[in-house]
Design an enzyme around this catalytic site. Structure first.
Site, PDB file in Angstrom:
ATOM      1  N   LYS A 216      43.273  51.272  45.176  1.00 10.71           N
ATOM      2  CA  LYS A 216      43.245  52.618  44.729  1.00 10.71           C
ATOM      3  C   LYS A 216      42.347  53.351  45.749  1.00 10.71           C
ATOM      4  CE  LYS A 216      40.661  54.121  41.367  1.00 10.71           C
ATOM      5  NZ  LYS A 216      40.265  54.992  40.209  1.00 10.71           N
TER       6      LYS A 216
ATOM      7  N   LYS B 262      35.895  56.346  45.138  1.00 12.78           N
ATOM      8  CA  LYS B 262      34.530  56.812  45.690  1.00 12.78           C
ATOM      9  C   LYS B 262      33.687  55.492  46.084  1.00 12.78           C
ATOM     10  CE  LYS B 262      34.292  60.438  42.154  1.00 12.78           C
ATOM     11  NZ  LYS B 262      34.045  59.895  40.765  1.00 12.78           N
TER      12      LYS B 262
ATOM     13  N   LYS C  99      36.046  46.530  37.636  1.00 13.77           N
ATOM     14  CA  LYS C  99      34.949  47.289  38.070  1.00 13.77           C
ATOM     15  C   LYS C  99      33.737  46.208  37.789  1.00 13.77           C
ATOM     16  CE  LYS C  99      35.409  52.186  38.095  1.00 13.77           C
ATOM     17  NZ  LYS C  99      35.083  53.631  37.811  1.00 13.77           N
TER      18      LYS C  99
HETATM   19  N1  AQP Z   1      43.214  57.140  43.814  1.00 13.45           N
HETATM   20  C1  AQP Z   1      43.193  57.907  42.678  1.00 13.45           C
HETATM   21  N2  AQP Z   1      44.535  58.512  42.625  1.00 13.45           N
HETATM   22  C2  AQP Z   1      45.014  59.397  41.557  1.00 13.45           C
HETATM   23  N3  AQP Z   1      43.890  59.737  40.815  1.00 13.45           N
HETATM   24  C3  AQP Z   1      42.663  59.295  40.985  1.00 13.45           C
HETATM   25  N4  AQP Z   1      41.700  59.634  40.188  1.00 13.45           N
HETATM   26  C4  AQP Z   1      40.835  59.065  40.546  1.00 13.45           C
HETATM   27  N5  AQP Z   1      40.907  58.106  41.565  1.00 13.45           N
HETATM   28  C5  AQP Z   1      42.143  58.355  41.788  1.00 13.45           C
HETATM   29  C6  AQP Z   1      41.348  60.461  39.129  1.00 13.45           C
HETATM   30  O1  AQP Z   1      40.511  61.339  39.108  1.00 13.45           O
HETATM   31  C7  AQP Z   1      39.820  61.638  38.060  1.00 13.45           C
HETATM   32  C8  AQP Z   1      38.497  61.540  38.132  1.00 13.45           C
HETATM   33  O2  AQP Z   1      38.050  60.376  38.446  1.00 13.45           O
HETATM   34  P1  AQP Z   1      36.628  59.734  38.089  1.00 13.45           P
HETATM   35  O3  AQP Z   1      35.414  60.304  39.152  1.00 13.45           O
HETATM   36  O4  AQP Z   1      36.003  60.168  36.727  1.00 13.45           O
HETATM   37  O5  AQP Z   1      36.609  58.234  37.926  1.00 13.45           O
HETATM   38  P2  AQP Z   1      37.197  57.019  38.832  1.00 13.45           P
HETATM   39  O6  AQP Z   1      38.808  56.986  38.281  1.00 13.45           O
HETATM   40  O7  AQP Z   1      36.573  55.702  38.596  1.00 13.45           O
HETATM   41  O8  AQP Z   1      37.057  57.505  40.333  1.00 13.45           O
HETATM   42  P3  AQP Z   1      36.970  56.398  41.555  1.00 13.45           P
HETATM   43  O9  AQP Z   1      36.835  57.418  42.514  1.00 13.45           O
HETATM   44  O10 AQP Z   1      37.831  55.346  41.374  1.00 13.45           O
HETATM   45  O11 AQP Z   1      35.422  56.235  41.287  1.00 13.45           O
HETATM   46  P4  AQP Z   1      34.777  54.799  41.441  1.00 13.45           P
HETATM   47  O12 AQP Z   1      34.971  54.312  42.819  1.00 13.45           O
HETATM   48  O13 AQP Z   1      33.243  55.163  40.926  1.00 13.45           O
HETATM   49  O14 AQP Z   1      35.650  53.834  40.326  1.00 13.45           O
HETATM   50  C9  AQP Z   1      40.523  60.795  36.833  1.00 13.45           C
HETATM   51  O15 AQP Z   1      41.359  61.563  36.092  1.00 13.45           O
HETATM   52  C10 AQP Z   1      40.932  59.783  37.834  1.00 13.45           C
HETATM   53  O16 AQP Z   1      42.252  59.590  37.058  1.00 13.45           O
END
Ligand code: AQP
Length: 333
Positions: free
Chosen positions: A198, A201, A114
């Protein structure tokens, strides 16, 4: 044994299929088991580790809450609240950060991903994000944490921190060491545009993900445009090695249909991706559109969502506030 479940989702907008299949779908199953005590948190303190728009953040908190309910979490059976309303989370995070060695945090791959090349400019909050996550989990004597595979390393750190605290302060089992609950198959949903990245968001391309608020037409269009390769769909999983986009689409189909990959390969082996895409768009629309419609309905009732979060915060405060008092006493305050 009844489980004590805690998990969180960041209110950073664009909740997507990865969040749903990797985490929220699992929350719903755990919530449906009447034996379990479930706490689901909108982790807004985590969200501000990267810059957020003030008004958008408030809307995203409500939208994430709405997504929990629209996906099937019953708020009368679970505690749903937003993290910034319960002070113990930040307080616990500070105390735990005073005993977690830097070396442990330096190994966290999510920070490296990140923060990117400009590490010096990343916030300190982003660096200590996993300690706040440990505080969230440990304050509730959580036994199980349902998360996507990308959070596995943070959960291992939580376990290490709990064990170190118990040892340092000679208070055996005071902080309960939690178990991860990670889906066995397809626990990491990948981008529709790059099978090695991955689904996320923050990906600038909206075509890389299926949002939980997408309409049927948007879902069909995104699946149509999803990246594939030029070979037919194989009959065996061994032949999917080095074909990340093919594996991802077949994995999404398997996961949303609650079937294993072999069954999906029996269905589509030898066929073209266009056949898979038609069926995938159909099943995704049938599962995601009702959630999308319900989210839209729920977010129009701000009062309902705010009241629910406030009630949830009061219940969470009663548990976490008690734990933090005990923790302070153990430390010597
Ligand atoms: N691609 C993914 N596949 C499976 N599980 C996922 N999670 C996130 N992306 C995937 C799971 O969703 C839960 C909530 O995630 P979060 O919003 O708290 O944080 P994150 O992992 O940082 O999500 P993003 O979408 O990847 O956000 P950004 O782009 O902001 O970094 C968690 O249980 C996570 O494992």
């Amino acid at each position: 044994m009844p489980k004590k479940i805690f998990s969180g989702v960041q209110p950073t907008g664009n909740l997507h299929l990865g969040n749903y299949l990797g985490a929220i779908k699992n929350f719903v199953d755990l919530n449906n088991d009447k034996e379990n005590n479930c706490i689901f948190c909108v982790v807004d303190l985590h969200a501000i580790t990267v810059k957020q728009d003030k008004d958008q953040l408030k809307n995203n908190i409500r939208e994430t809450t709405a997504a929990f309910i629209a996906s099937g979490i019953d708020p009368s059976r679970s505690i749903i609240f937003n993290q910034s309303e319960v002070q113990a989370h930040a307080e616990g995070s500070w105390m735990l950060s005073c005993m977690a060695p830097m070396g442990w945090l330096n190994r966290m791959t999510q920070f490296k991903e990140k923060a990117g090349k400009d590490k010096e400019k990343a916030s300190v909050g982003l660096y200590i994000y996993p300690i706040l996550m440990a505080s969230d989990i440990l304050l509730y004597d959580t036994s199980h944490v349902p998360v996507g595979e990308d959070q596995k390393q943070h959960l291992e750190l939580t376990r290490d921190i709990a064990q170190k605290f118990n040892k340092d302060f000679d208070c055996r089992d005071f902080l309960k060491v939690p178990e991860p609950l990670i889906q066995k198959d397809f626990s990491r949903i990948m981008s529709l545009k790059d099978g090695l990245k991955k689904m996320s968001k923050s990906d600038p391309s909206d075509l890389s993900r299926i949002n939980l608020t997408d309409s049927e037409d948007e879902i069909i269009n995104k699946i149509k445009k999803a990246k594939t390769d030029s070979f037919p769909i194989p009959n065996e999983d061994q032949k999917l090695i080095n074909r990340p986009e093919a594996l991802n689409l077949l994995g999404i189909y398997s996961s949303i249909s609650n079937q294993n990959l072999n069954k999906t390969l029996d269905e589509f082996g030898g066929k073209n991706f266009s056949d898979l895409k038609v069926k995938l768009a159909e099943i995704l629309s049938s599962k995601i559109s009702p959630i999308s419609n319900e989210i839209k309905k729920l977010i129009s009732d701000k009062q309902y969502l705010d009241k629910l979060l406030l009630e949830g915060a009061n219940k969470a405060e009663a548990i976490a506030g008690k734990k933090i008092k005990e923790m302070k006493k153990i430390i010597g305050f």
